[in-house]
Scaffold this motif. Sequence first.
Motif, PDB file in Angstrom:
ATOM      1  N   GLY A  14       0.808  -1.208   0.000  1.00  0.00           N
ATOM      2  CA  GLY A  14       0.000   0.000   0.000  1.00  0.00           C
ATOM      3  C   GLY A  14       0.842   1.259   0.000  1.00  0.00           C
ATOM      4  O   GLY A  14       0.557   2.215  -0.726  1.00  0.00           O
ATOM      5  N   VAL A  15       1.886   1.281   0.809  1.00  0.00           N
ATOM      6  CA  VAL A  15       2.779   2.448   0.862  1.00  0.00           C
ATOM      7  C   VAL A  15       3.505   2.621  -0.473  1.00  0.00           C
ATOM      8  O   VAL A  15       3.635   3.742  -0.977  1.00  0.00           O
ATOM      9  CB  VAL A  15       3.783   2.303   2.031  1.00  0.00           C
ATOM     10  CG1 VAL A  15       4.897   3.328   1.930  1.00  0.00           C
ATOM     11  CG2 VAL A  15       3.050   2.420   3.355  1.00  0.00           C
ATOM     12  N   LEU A  16       3.951   1.506  -1.075  1.00  0.00           N
ATOM     13  CA  LEU A  16       4.608   1.595  -2.379  1.00  0.00           C
ATOM     14  C   LEU A  16       3.675   2.132  -3.454  1.00  0.00           C
ATOM     15  O   LEU A  16       4.064   2.966  -4.269  1.00  0.00           O
ATOM     16  CB  LEU A  16       5.150   0.224  -2.796  1.00  0.00           C
ATOM     17  CG  LEU A  16       6.423  -0.233  -2.112  1.00  0.00           C
ATOM     18  CD1 LEU A  16       6.759  -1.666  -2.490  1.00  0.00           C
ATOM     19  CD2 LEU A  16       7.578   0.697  -2.478  1.00  0.00           C
ATOM     20  N   VAL A  17       2.439   1.660  -3.446  1.00  0.00           N
ATOM     21  CA  VAL A  17       1.467   2.148  -4.430  1.00  0.00           C
ATOM     22  C   VAL A  17       1.246   3.637  -4.259  1.00  0.00           C
ATOM     23  O   VAL A  17       1.230   4.394  -5.241  1.00  0.00           O
ATOM     24  CB  VAL A  17       0.136   1.366  -4.314  1.00  0.00           C
ATOM     25  CG1 VAL A  17      -0.976   2.054  -5.068  1.00  0.00           C
ATOM     26  CG2 VAL A  17       0.314  -0.057  -4.806  1.00  0.00           C
ATOM     27  N   LEU A  18       1.067   4.086  -3.032  1.00  0.00           N
ATOM     28  CA  LEU A  18       0.869   5.516  -2.794  1.00  0.00           C
ATOM     29  C   LEU A  18       2.096   6.331  -3.174  1.00  0.00           C
ATOM     30  O   LEU A  18       1.980   7.436  -3.698  1.00  0.00           O
ATOM     31  CB  LEU A  18       0.502   5.772  -1.338  1.00  0.00           C
ATOM     32  CG  LEU A  18      -0.892   5.323  -0.926  1.00  0.00           C
ATOM     33  CD1 LEU A  18      -1.083   5.508   0.578  1.00  0.00           C
ATOM     34  CD2 LEU A  18      -1.951   6.087  -1.692  1.00  0.00           C
ATOM     35  N   ALA A  19       3.289   5.794  -2.916  1.00  0.00           N
ATOM     36  CA  ALA A  19       4.516   6.524  -3.227  1.00  0.00           C
ATOM     37  C   ALA A  19       4.755   6.608  -4.733  1.00  0.00           C
ATOM     38  O   ALA A  19       5.276   7.615  -5.228  1.00  0.00           O
ATOM     39  CB  ALA A  19       5.708   5.848  -2.549  1.00  0.00           C
ATOM     40  N   LEU A  20       4.373   5.577  -5.473  1.00  0.00           N
ATOM     41  CA  LEU A  20       4.658   5.537  -6.903  1.00  0.00           C
ATOM     42  C   LEU A  20       3.504   6.039  -7.764  1.00  0.00           C
ATOM     43  O   LEU A  20       3.684   6.260  -8.958  1.00  0.00           O
ATOM     44  CB  LEU A  20       5.024   4.106  -7.315  1.00  0.00           C
ATOM     45  CG  LEU A  20       6.261   3.519  -6.637  1.00  0.00           C
ATOM     46  CD1 LEU A  20       6.454   2.071  -7.023  1.00  0.00           C
ATOM     47  CD2 LEU A  20       7.500   4.344  -6.972  1.00  0.00           C
ATOM     48  N   ALA A  21       2.339   6.217  -7.181  1.00  0.00           N
ATOM     49  CA  ALA A  21       1.171   6.659  -7.949  1.00  0.00           C
ATOM     50  C   ALA A  21       1.290   8.131  -8.316  1.00  0.00           C
ATOM     51  O   ALA A  21       1.901   8.922  -7.605  1.00  0.00           O
ATOM     52  CB  ALA A  21      -0.100   6.421  -7.143  1.00  0.00           C
ATOM     53  N   ARG A  22       0.683   8.462  -9.407  1.00  0.00           N
ATOM     54  CA  ARG A  22       0.622   9.857  -9.846  1.00  0.00           C
ATOM     55  C   ARG A  22      -0.846  10.207 -10.103  1.00  0.00           C
ATOM     56  O   ARG A  22      -1.240  10.442 -11.241  1.00  0.00           O
ATOM     57  CB  ARG A  22       1.430  10.050 -11.126  1.00  0.00           C
ATOM     58  CG  ARG A  22       2.879   9.649 -11.022  1.00  0.00           C
ATOM     59  CD  ARG A  22       3.716  10.819 -10.519  1.00  0.00           C
ATOM     60  NE  ARG A  22       5.133  10.467 -10.592  1.00  0.00           N
ATOM     61  CZ  ARG A  22       5.876  10.337  -9.520  1.00  0.00           C
ATOM     62  NH1 ARG A  22       5.357  10.497  -8.335  1.00  0.00           N
ATOM     63  NH2 ARG A  22       7.142  10.037  -9.631  1.00  0.00           N
ATOM     64  N   PRO A  23      -1.663  10.242  -9.040  1.00  0.00           N
ATOM     65  CA  PRO A  23      -3.091  10.502  -9.254  1.00  0.00           C
ATOM     66  C   PRO A  23      -3.349  11.947  -9.672  1.00  0.00           C
ATOM     67  O   PRO A  23      -2.634  12.858  -9.273  1.00  0.00           O
ATOM     68  CB  PRO A  23      -3.714  10.211  -7.896  1.00  0.00           C
ATOM     69  CG  PRO A  23      -2.621  10.466  -6.916  1.00  0.00           C
ATOM     70  CD  PRO A  23      -1.354  10.067  -7.621  1.00  0.00           C
ATOM     71  N   THR A  24      -4.374  12.103 -10.475  1.00  0.00           N
ATOM     72  CA  THR A  24      -4.834  13.429 -10.862  1.00  0.00           C
ATOM     73  C   THR A  24      -6.209  13.637 -10.232  1.00  0.00           C
ATOM     74  O   THR A  24      -6.859  12.659  -9.844  1.00  0.00           O
ATOM     75  CB  THR A  24      -4.949  13.549 -12.390  1.00  0.00           C
ATOM     76  OG1 THR A  24      -5.951  12.643 -12.846  1.00  0.00           O
ATOM     77  CG2 THR A  24      -3.617  13.250 -13.069  1.00  0.00           C
ATOM     78  N   PRO A  25      -6.662  14.849 -10.138  1.00  0.00           N
ATOM     79  CA  PRO A  25      -8.010  15.066  -9.591  1.00  0.00           C
ATOM     80  C   PRO A  25      -9.086  14.297 -10.368  1.00  0.00           C
ATOM     81  O   PRO A  25     -10.023  13.769  -9.801  1.00  0.00           O
ATOM     82  CB  PRO A  25      -8.207  16.576  -9.699  1.00  0.00           C
ATOM     83  CG  PRO A  25      -6.822  17.135  -9.617  1.00  0.00           C
ATOM     84  CD  PRO A  25      -5.959  16.127 -10.344  1.00  0.00           C
ATOM     85  N   VAL A  26      -8.922  14.211 -11.688  1.00  0.00           N
ATOM     86  CA  VAL A  26      -9.897  13.490 -12.509  1.00  0.00           C
ATOM     87  C   VAL A  26      -9.870  11.998 -12.188  1.00  0.00           C
ATOM     88  O   VAL A  26     -10.928  11.361 -12.045  1.00  0.00           O
ATOM     89  CB  VAL A  26      -9.631  13.730 -14.015  1.00  0.00           C
ATOM     90  CG1 VAL A  26     -10.520  12.854 -14.874  1.00  0.00           C
ATOM     91  CG2 VAL A  26      -9.833  15.193 -14.363  1.00  0.00           C
ATOM     92  N   SER A  27      -8.687  11.417 -12.049  1.00  0.00           N
ATOM     93  CA  SER A  27      -8.616   9.981 -11.758  1.00  0.00           C
ATOM     94  C   SER A  27      -9.139   9.675 -10.352  1.00  0.00           C
ATOM     95  O   SER A  27      -9.772   8.638 -10.132  1.00  0.00           O
ATOM     96  CB  SER A  27      -7.185   9.456 -11.930  1.00  0.00           C
ATOM     97  OG  SER A  27      -6.327   9.982 -10.932  1.00  0.00           O
TER      98      SER A  27
END
Length: 72
Positions: A14-27
Amino acid sequence: MPSRYRVPAGWVVGVLVLALARPTPVSLLAGLPLAVLGEGLRLWASGHIEKTRRLATGGPYAHSRNPCTWAA
């Protein structure tokens, strides 16, 4: 993997996903309805299960074929 590592491994992933994610407001807005529906289903199901006591047949479990009684 032994079961004692399952929860810590989930936290690490979970921490890796959050660290590597690049979420946008639309996503984030696109995923919000799916997350709300999933959490609603989880809460509905948790109110109908009695672990190790008896087979759950109410709530969402009434709409599934578990256990599969038609198999030979």
